[in-house]
Design a protein around this motif. Structure first.
Motif, short mmCIF file in Angstrom:
data_model
loop_
_atom_site.label_atom_id
_atom_site.label_comp_id
_atom_site.label_asym_id
_atom_site.label_seq_id
_atom_site.Cartn_x
_atom_site.Cartn_y
_atom_site.Cartn_z
N ALA A 191 0.83 -1.21 0.00
CA ALA A 191 0.00 0.00 0.00
C ALA A 191 0.86 1.25 0.00
N VAL A 192 1.90 1.26 0.85
CA VAL A 192 2.79 2.42 0.89
C VAL A 192 3.51 2.59 -0.44
N SER A 193 3.90 1.48 -1.05
CA SER A 193 4.59 1.56 -2.34
C SER A 193 3.69 2.14 -3.42
N ALA A 194 2.40 1.77 -3.41
CA ALA A 194 1.47 2.31 -4.39
C ALA A 194 1.29 3.82 -4.21
N ILE A 195 1.13 4.24 -2.95
CA ILE A 195 0.98 5.67 -2.68
C ILE A 195 2.25 6.43 -3.09
N ALA A 196 3.41 5.83 -2.76
CA ALA A 196 4.68 6.47 -3.13
C ALA A 196 4.82 6.58 -4.64
N GLY A 197 4.35 5.56 -5.37
CA GLY A 197 4.42 5.63 -6.82
C GLY A 197 3.62 6.78 -7.40
N VAL A 243 3.56 12.55 -9.56
CA VAL A 243 3.24 13.97 -9.46
C VAL A 243 4.52 14.80 -9.38
N LEU A 244 5.47 14.35 -8.56
CA LEU A 244 6.73 15.08 -8.43
C LEU A 244 7.52 15.10 -9.73
N SER A 245 7.41 14.02 -10.51
CA SER A 245 8.12 14.00 -11.80
C SER A 245 7.56 15.05 -12.75
N PHE A 246 6.23 15.29 -12.70
CA PHE A 246 5.64 16.33 -13.53
C PHE A 246 6.14 17.71 -13.10
N LEU A 247 6.21 17.94 -11.79
CA LEU A 247 6.72 19.22 -11.30
C LEU A 247 8.18 19.42 -11.70
N ALA A 248 8.97 18.34 -11.60
CA ALA A 248 10.37 18.44 -12.00
C ALA A 248 10.50 18.75 -13.48
N GLN A 249 9.69 18.10 -14.30
CA GLN A 249 9.78 18.35 -15.74
C GLN A 249 9.37 19.78 -16.07
N ALA A 250 8.32 20.28 -15.39
CA ALA A 250 7.90 21.66 -15.63
C ALA A 250 8.99 22.65 -15.25
N MET A 264 -0.87 19.99 -15.51
CA MET A 264 0.04 18.86 -15.60
C MET A 264 -0.53 17.63 -14.91
N LEU A 265 -1.22 17.83 -13.80
CA LEU A 265 -1.85 16.71 -13.11
C LEU A 265 -2.92 16.08 -14.00
N GLY A 266 -3.69 16.91 -14.68
CA GLY A 266 -4.70 16.37 -15.60
C GLY A 266 -4.08 15.57 -16.73
N PHE A 304 -2.07 8.04 -17.38
CA PHE A 304 -2.23 6.87 -16.51
C PHE A 304 -3.40 6.01 -16.97
N LEU A 305 -4.53 6.64 -17.28
CA LEU A 305 -5.70 5.88 -17.74
C LEU A 305 -5.43 5.23 -19.09
N ALA A 306 -4.71 5.91 -19.97
CA ALA A 306 -4.39 5.34 -21.28
C ALA A 306 -3.50 4.11 -21.13
N LEU A 307 -2.55 4.15 -20.22
CA LEU A 307 -1.68 3.00 -19.99
C LEU A 307 -2.46 1.82 -19.43
N ILE A 308 -3.38 2.10 -18.51
CA ILE A 308 -4.22 1.02 -17.97
C ILE A 308 -5.07 0.39 -19.07
N LEU A 309 -5.67 1.23 -19.92
CA LEU A 309 -6.48 0.72 -21.03
C LEU A 309 -5.64 -0.13 -21.97
N ALA A 310 -4.43 0.32 -22.28
CA ALA A 310 -3.55 -0.44 -23.16
C ALA A 310 -3.18 -1.78 -22.53
N ALA A 311 -2.92 -1.80 -21.23
CA ALA A 311 -2.58 -3.05 -20.55
C ALA A 311 -3.76 -4.02 -20.57
N ILE A 312 -4.99 -3.50 -20.38
CA ILE A 312 -6.18 -4.36 -20.40
C ILE A 312 -6.37 -4.96 -21.79
#
Length: 371
Positions: free
Chosen positions: A155-161, A166-173, A204-206, A212-220
């Motif tokens: 659970a902690v690993s999922a939250i950390a991911g 989010v932090l990666s988006f801020l870093a890229q911006a 950026m969050l949007g 994220f949703l596109a990757l889940i759809l592709a995996a399904i």
């Protein structure tokens, strides 16, 4: 020979059409010619034959004038491209060169930004994760993976991911601003870069949610296709699933690869940034794919080499010790931070290169938006 005859003959000189066109324009500017005005070149007013010659010569020179205007516009476009150094196509070598030049020139501010948004959070998580694993391995009795601690770790690993995403988006911006400032010859300011990143957080969050949703759809889709084709063998079904779902998803991700720089630089919304990114990357997606693939392969090889060395050290030491936890946490966070920095700067440089190729925008014009 009357002047009007000379005008007609010069009009038929197709090898040099701009001469009569320029004469015609000069003549119109001086008030001569045209309906309701004095016929040009000595033609008497009211002379029917002279008026007919005027109409014929005007119709001929109208085409010459149009050709002349088209030529002028073409010349202006090419001269502007040459004067501004506008490239004709996307240049992978130039992107590689500019990426590592930016990293070298602005290493201090870049290290501060990456340390704030990537290295420090990853280091904290790695220390916690490795400490929990060491404690679970030392537990006696039942297998550590059957304990409730394993569920908490997951659970902690999922939250950390999600937090790291989010932090990666801020870093890229923030690195978009740093890259534009560096290419413009200015010294990037860490506070300014962070302020720009926080200001554009929600778009950026949007974008991140949609990815994220596109990757889940592709995996399904990939899993469903592989299951349906399992009669041909799991390997064959998996390959077809990759071809059906993963490859289109990867190309879609390449098409929106500069959506965050667009959201930061051009201040568009979520869907506007995605649409704009697709327009900018059109015609250059395969080169972008090749460039990012090279970076990803290099990062993967470094990560694999570190993992092998770390596992070998653990096997030699007989388990996770304090030194092993420190080396694993620091090494893992450094590798992930280096990859994050390189890929973020590369995407920012790709955006600048695409703007120059598509629109001829120079770095000065890009930097003015932030002022």
């Amino acid at each position: 020979m009357p002047a009007s005859t000379n005008w007609r003959k010069s009009s038929r000189n197709r090898a040099h059409p701009f001469g009569p066109a320029s004469e015609y324009l000069k003549h119109r500017q001086t008030g001569g010619g045209g309906f309701g005005r004095t016929p040009p070149f000595g033609t008497e007013a009211g002379n029917t034959h002279g008026e007919l010659q005027l109409v014929q010569s005007a119709s001929i020179n109208l085409a010459d004038t149009v050709q002349f205007c088209i030529f002028i516009r073409w010349a202006e476009y090419n001269m502007a491209s040459i004067a501004s150094g506008r490239p004709e196509k996307f240049r992978i070598g130039q992107v590689f060169s500019n990426t590592f030049s930016v990293i070298g020139r602005s290493f201090g501010p870049l290290a501060a930004i990456v340390g704030l948004f990537s290295a420090a959070p990853t280091l904290i998580y790695n220390f916690w994760n490795l400490t929990q694993l060491a404690r679970m391995r030392e537990a006696v009795g039942a297998s550590a993976f059957e304990r409730p601690d394993m569920a908490r770790l997951a659970a902690v690993s999922a939250i950390a991911g999600l937090l790291f995403l989010v932090l990666s988006f801020l870093a890229q911006a923030a690195l978009v601003r740093l890259t534009v400032d560096d290419l413009n010859g200015r010294r990037p300011a860490v506070g300014d870069c962070v302020q720009i990143a926080l200001r554009r957080f929600f778009p950026m969050l949007g974008i991140g949610v949609i990815v994220f949703l596109a990757l889940i759809l592709a995996a399904i889709v990939m899993s469903v296709v592989a299951s349906l084709l399992a009669f041909g063998g799991l390997f064959v079904g998996g390959l077809i699933g990759v071809a059906v779902a993963f490859i289109p998803a990867a190309m879609w991700l390449i098409s929106i690869s500069v959506a965050i720089p667009v959201a930061v630089q051009e201040r568009l919304g979520v869907f506007g940034s995605i649409s704009r990114s697709r327009a900018l990357t059109k015609g250059s997606r395969w080169p972008i794919f090749g460039l990012l693939l090279v970076i990803a392969i290099a990062a993967g090889l470094l990560q694999a080499a570190f993992s092998l060395l770390f596992r070998f050290a653990l096997a030699t030491a007989g388990g996770l010790s304090g030194t092993g936890i420190f080396v694993g946490a620091v090494g893992g966070s450094l590798l992930s931070s280096i990859f994050s920095a390189v890929i973020s700067v590369a995407i920012a440089v790709i955006y600048v290169e695409l703007r120059q190729v598509k629109e001829g925008a120079n770095v000065d014009e890009l930097a003015e938006i932030f002022s």
